[in-house]
Design a protein around this motif. Structure first.
Motif, PDB file in Angstrom:
ATOM      1  N   MET A 122       0.821  -1.185   0.000  1.00 17.51           N
ATOM      2  CA  MET A 122       0.000   0.000   0.000  1.00 17.51           C
ATOM      3  C   MET A 122       0.871   1.257   0.000  1.00 17.51           C
ATOM      4  O   MET A 122       0.580   2.204  -0.739  1.00 17.51           O
ATOM      5  CB  MET A 122      -0.923  -0.012   1.203  1.00 17.51           C
ATOM      6  N   ILE A 136      -6.476   3.372  -4.640  1.00 12.92           N
ATOM      7  CA  ILE A 136      -6.088   2.174  -3.895  1.00 12.92           C
ATOM      8  C   ILE A 136      -7.320   1.475  -3.341  1.00 12.92           C
ATOM      9  O   ILE A 136      -7.433   0.244  -3.394  1.00 12.92           O
ATOM     10  CB  ILE A 136      -5.092   2.523  -2.771  1.00 12.92           C
ATOM     11  N   HIS A 193      -8.996  -0.434  -6.064  1.00  6.97           N
ATOM     12  CA  HIS A 193      -8.175  -1.583  -6.466  1.00  6.97           C
ATOM     13  C   HIS A 193      -8.268  -2.728  -5.457  1.00  6.97           C
ATOM     14  O   HIS A 193      -8.272  -3.898  -5.840  1.00  6.97           O
ATOM     15  CB  HIS A 193      -6.718  -1.137  -6.629  1.00  6.97           C
ATOM     16  N   LEU A 194      -8.367  -2.403  -4.169  1.00  7.04           N
ATOM     17  CA  LEU A 194      -8.389  -3.411  -3.117  1.00  7.04           C
ATOM     18  C   LEU A 194      -9.787  -3.707  -2.579  1.00  7.04           C
ATOM     19  O   LEU A 194      -9.934  -4.482  -1.638  1.00  7.04           O
ATOM     20  CB  LEU A 194      -7.487  -2.968  -1.953  1.00  7.04           C
ATOM     21  N   SER A 195     -10.786  -3.060  -3.141  1.00  7.13           N
ATOM     22  CA  SER A 195     -12.178  -3.213  -2.686  1.00  7.13           C
ATOM     23  C   SER A 195     -12.336  -2.864  -1.208  1.00  7.13           C
ATOM     24  O   SER A 195     -12.942  -3.596  -0.423  1.00  7.13           O
ATOM     25  CB  SER A 195     -12.679  -4.640  -2.942  1.00  7.13           C
ATOM     26  N   VAL A 226      -8.334   2.589   3.802  1.00  7.51           N
ATOM     27  CA  VAL A 226      -7.002   2.722   3.190  1.00  7.51           C
ATOM     28  C   VAL A 226      -6.200   3.769   3.946  1.00  7.51           C
ATOM     29  O   VAL A 226      -5.014   3.575   4.235  1.00  7.51           O
ATOM     30  CB  VAL A 226      -7.110   3.063   1.689  1.00  7.51           C
TER      31      VAL A 226
END
Length: 56
Positions: free
Chosen positions: A1, A19, A22-24, A30
């Motif tokens: 990250m 981010i 992208h990472l749900s 985040v």
């Protein structure tokens, strides 16, 4: 990250929102993970960084 956020691997910084998508995850989650990671880095490596910047 951290590498994604600050572009350490490819010189392309990602926003918290990028981010998160992208990472749900949520943007807030985040941000929390980022802050936790930065605090760990600070706590674990601050002495080495000081020694590096101010030798002898």
């Amino acid at each position: 990250m951290i590498t994604c956020r600050f572009g350490l691997d490819n010189d392309h910084e990602m926003t918290l929102q990028d981010i998160a998508e992208h990472l749900s995850l949520t943007r807030e989650r985040v941000r929390q993970i980022q802050n936790s990671a930065l605090l760990k880095l600070k706590n674990n490596f601050s002495h080495e960084l000081i020694d590096f910047l101010e030798p002898g």
